[in-house]
Design an enzyme around this catalytic site. Structure first.
Site, PDB file in Angstrom:
ATOM      1  N   SER A   1       4.768  -1.602   4.236  1.00 51.31           N
ATOM      2  CA  SER A   1       4.957  -2.987   4.652  1.00 51.31           C
ATOM      3  C   SER A   1       4.931  -3.918   3.449  1.00 51.31           C
ATOM      4  O   SER A   1       4.081  -3.786   2.554  1.00 51.31           O
ATOM      5  CB  SER A   1       3.857  -3.395   5.637  1.00 51.31           C
ATOM      6  OG  SER A   1       3.903  -2.601   6.799  1.00 51.31           O
TER       7      SER A   1
ATOM      8  N   SER B   1       1.444   6.452   2.723  1.00 47.70           N
ATOM      9  CA  SER B   1       2.185   7.396   3.555  1.00 47.70           C
ATOM     10  C   SER B   1       3.432   7.921   2.858  1.00 47.70           C
ATOM     11  O   SER B   1       4.072   7.219   2.080  1.00 47.70           O
ATOM     12  CB  SER B   1       2.581   6.739   4.881  1.00 47.70           C
ATOM     13  OG  SER B   1       1.457   6.442   5.653  1.00 47.70           O
TER      14      SER B   1
ATOM     15  N   GLU C   1      -8.955  -1.592   6.022  1.00 45.31           N
ATOM     16  CA  GLU C   1      -7.693  -1.793   6.738  1.00 45.31           C
ATOM     17  C   GLU C   1      -7.932  -1.816   8.241  1.00 45.31           C
ATOM     18  O   GLU C   1      -7.481  -2.724   8.948  1.00 45.31           O
ATOM     19  CB  GLU C   1      -6.713  -0.683   6.368  1.00 45.31           C
ATOM     20  CG  GLU C   1      -5.396  -0.765   7.129  1.00 45.31           C
ATOM     21  CD  GLU C   1      -4.450   0.374   6.777  1.00 45.31           C
ATOM     22  OE1 GLU C   1      -3.238   0.148   6.854  1.00 45.31           O
ATOM     23  OE2 GLU C   1      -4.930   1.477   6.444  1.00 45.31           O
TER      24      GLU C   1
ATOM     25  N   GLU D   1      -4.774   8.346  17.922  1.00 48.79           N
ATOM     26  CA  GLU D   1      -5.314   9.703  18.003  1.00 48.79           C
ATOM     27  C   GLU D   1      -6.235   9.990  16.815  1.00 48.79           C
ATOM     28  O   GLU D   1      -7.328  10.564  16.972  1.00 48.79           O
ATOM     29  CB  GLU D   1      -4.177  10.727  18.047  1.00 48.79           C
ATOM     30  CG  GLU D   1      -3.356  10.702  19.331  1.00 48.79           C
ATOM     31  CD  GLU D   1      -2.361   9.564  19.397  1.00 48.79           C
ATOM     32  OE1 GLU D   1      -1.790   9.325  20.470  1.00 48.79           O
ATOM     33  OE2 GLU D   1      -2.144   8.894  18.359  1.00 48.79           O
TER      34      GLU D   1
ATOM     35  N   GLN E   1       0.849  -1.192   0.000  1.00 44.76           N
ATOM     36  CA  GLN E   1       0.000   0.000   0.000  1.00 44.76           C
ATOM     37  C   GLN E   1       0.886   1.244   0.000  1.00 44.76           C
ATOM     38  O   GLN E   1       1.552   1.532   0.985  1.00 44.76           O
ATOM     39  CB  GLN E   1      -0.886  -0.049   1.251  1.00 44.76           C
ATOM     40  CG  GLN E   1      -1.818   1.104   1.454  1.00 44.76           C
ATOM     41  CD  GLN E   1      -2.571   0.957   2.775  1.00 44.76           C
ATOM     42  OE1 GLN E   1      -2.382  -0.003   3.508  1.00 44.76           O
ATOM     43  NE2 GLN E   1      -3.408   1.913   3.083  1.00 44.76           N
TER      44      GLN E   1
END
Length: 397
Positions: free
Chosen positions: A150, A118, A233, A366, A115
């Site tokens: 990953s 990020s 996910e 968060e 994926q």
């Protein structure tokens, strides 16, 4: 068709696969390909695409039969493929032919997926990403850097979110693609973790070309497609096993049973509380699956991920406290790659170290609390100073 009839259909199919393809004898790829052909990879998917078109909650019926017979847990072999790529492809890939072309080798784990979301400057603020995709005829030319990816070093295919319109607000100028990780212009570099493993990577894209046929969703609609990926996910990461005592709590229970000389009343009380929390999470996941429609999960799936991530950390903290000084005897900090079929979890000390990432990966705790507060509880959202601004006009560090 009634739920009872659906359940019987799934159970019959699972028993047939086990009879025809003994999971203790045939190669993993062959067995998992057979489960796809039988419609048991994702039972709620359409027939011909790895499913039977029945409620998603019946997946546990198939999984229990297959795993009781010694079959693999496919999510552990291709987690991003099973948990994130498959539902995204099912919803947004252009044709059924293309969906099947990608889904069958994904289900068999012959093709590992990763994926590419990020970036160094866009983690929790995913919509602020800078990787660009510029159209060139029937192709897109991609340039940028992704990080924390990953399994990128083993992946054949990747889910890619890139910016196609810097003049649009940051959520509106994104488009979603599938990229061939073996193609020209794609470079993967491993990142060492404190476990000693290189499980995730940084990926550089330099004039990498993607055919427009591998675009998922409309141009500029990438954020909506990405929500399919992210909701699945968090749901897949947060879901517990379907059997009582399964999941990470099984590690703590097994350790407790094997080391009676380390037992104390205080530790026994802690283990009992952890087991009860784990069981509550499992039952919540079961209820969520049972209530789910054929469609994908919503923001409620963030509950399981939030609770599960923190529970995993508490479970392995308990294991380290039980082991006492023995918990320090972890020597495998050497840089190494995870190979196919290797137990990525390693010894308990490694699992403890790895669990620190659980509250970061797949959305930080968060961020998940914000999602639950705003989208489930209806609380006021955070102030967003960049709302409505063109992405190119937003200051970046």
């Amino acid at each position: 068709m009634s739920t009872v009839a659906d359940s019987t259909r799934v159970a019959d199919a699972a028993h047939q696969v086990v009879r025809d393809h003994d999971p203790t004898e045939v190669p993993v790829h062959e067995f998992l390909a057979a489960t796809f052909d039988a419609g048991l990879a994702w039972v709620h998917f359409p027939e011909g695409l790895g499913g039977l078109g029945v409620p998603r909650g019946l997946q546990a019926v198939s999984d229990t039969i297959i795993q009781d017979a010694g079959g693999p847990v496919p999510f552990s072999l291709n987690p991003i493929g099973y948990g994130m790529a498959a539902p995204t492809l099912r919803e947004h890939a252009g044709t059924d032919e293309l969906k099947r072309e990608w889904l069958r080798p994904l289900a068999s784990t012959e093709h590992i997926w990763c994926q590419l979301f990020s970036e160094p400057g866009a983690g929790s603020d995913l919509a602020g990403l800078a990787t660009s995709a510029v159209r060139d005829g029937d192709e897109w030319v991609v340039n940028g850097q992704k990080v924390w990816t990953s399994l990128a070093h083993r992946a054949r295919w990747a889910l890619l979110l890139a910016r196609t319109d810097p003049d649009a607000p940051k959520h509106k100028g994104l488009t979603y693609f599938v990229v061939d990780m073996t193609g020209p212009g794609v470079e993967t570099r491993p990142l060492r973790q404190m476990t000693g493993q290189a499980e995730f990577n940084e990926v550089y894209l330099e004039n990498a070309r993607i055919p427009d046929a591998h675009r998922l969703g409309a141009v500029g609609d990438g954020w909506r497609v990405a929500m399919t990926t992210l909701m699945n996910e968090r749901s897949s990461i947060g879901s517990s096993g379907s059997r009582r005592g399964s999941g990470t709590i099984a590690d703590a229970v097994a350790l407790w049973a094997s080391r009676p000389e380390l037992h104390t009343p205080v530790l026994e009380d802690r283990l009992t509380r952890l087991w009860l929390r784990s069981e509550a999470q499992r039952l919540t996941s079961e209820r969520s699956r049972a209530l789910a429609t054929v469609g994908g999960p919503g923001p409620e799936g963030s509950v399981g991920k939030l609770v599960g991530a923190e529970l995993n950390q508490h479970v392995y903290e308990f294991c380290m406290d039980l082991l006492g000084p023995e918990a320090l005897t972890y020597h495998d900090y050497t840089m190494r790659d995870l190979q196919r079929g290797e137990d990525y979890r390693g010894p308990l000390q490694q699992r403890f170290l790895r669990s620190r990432a659980n509250t970061i990966e797949g959305g930080t705790s968060e961020v998940l609390r914000n999602i639950l507060g705003e989208r489930v509880l209806g609380l006021p959202g955070d102030l967003r100073a960049d709302s409505g601004k063109a992405w190119k006009d937003i200051p970046r560090g």
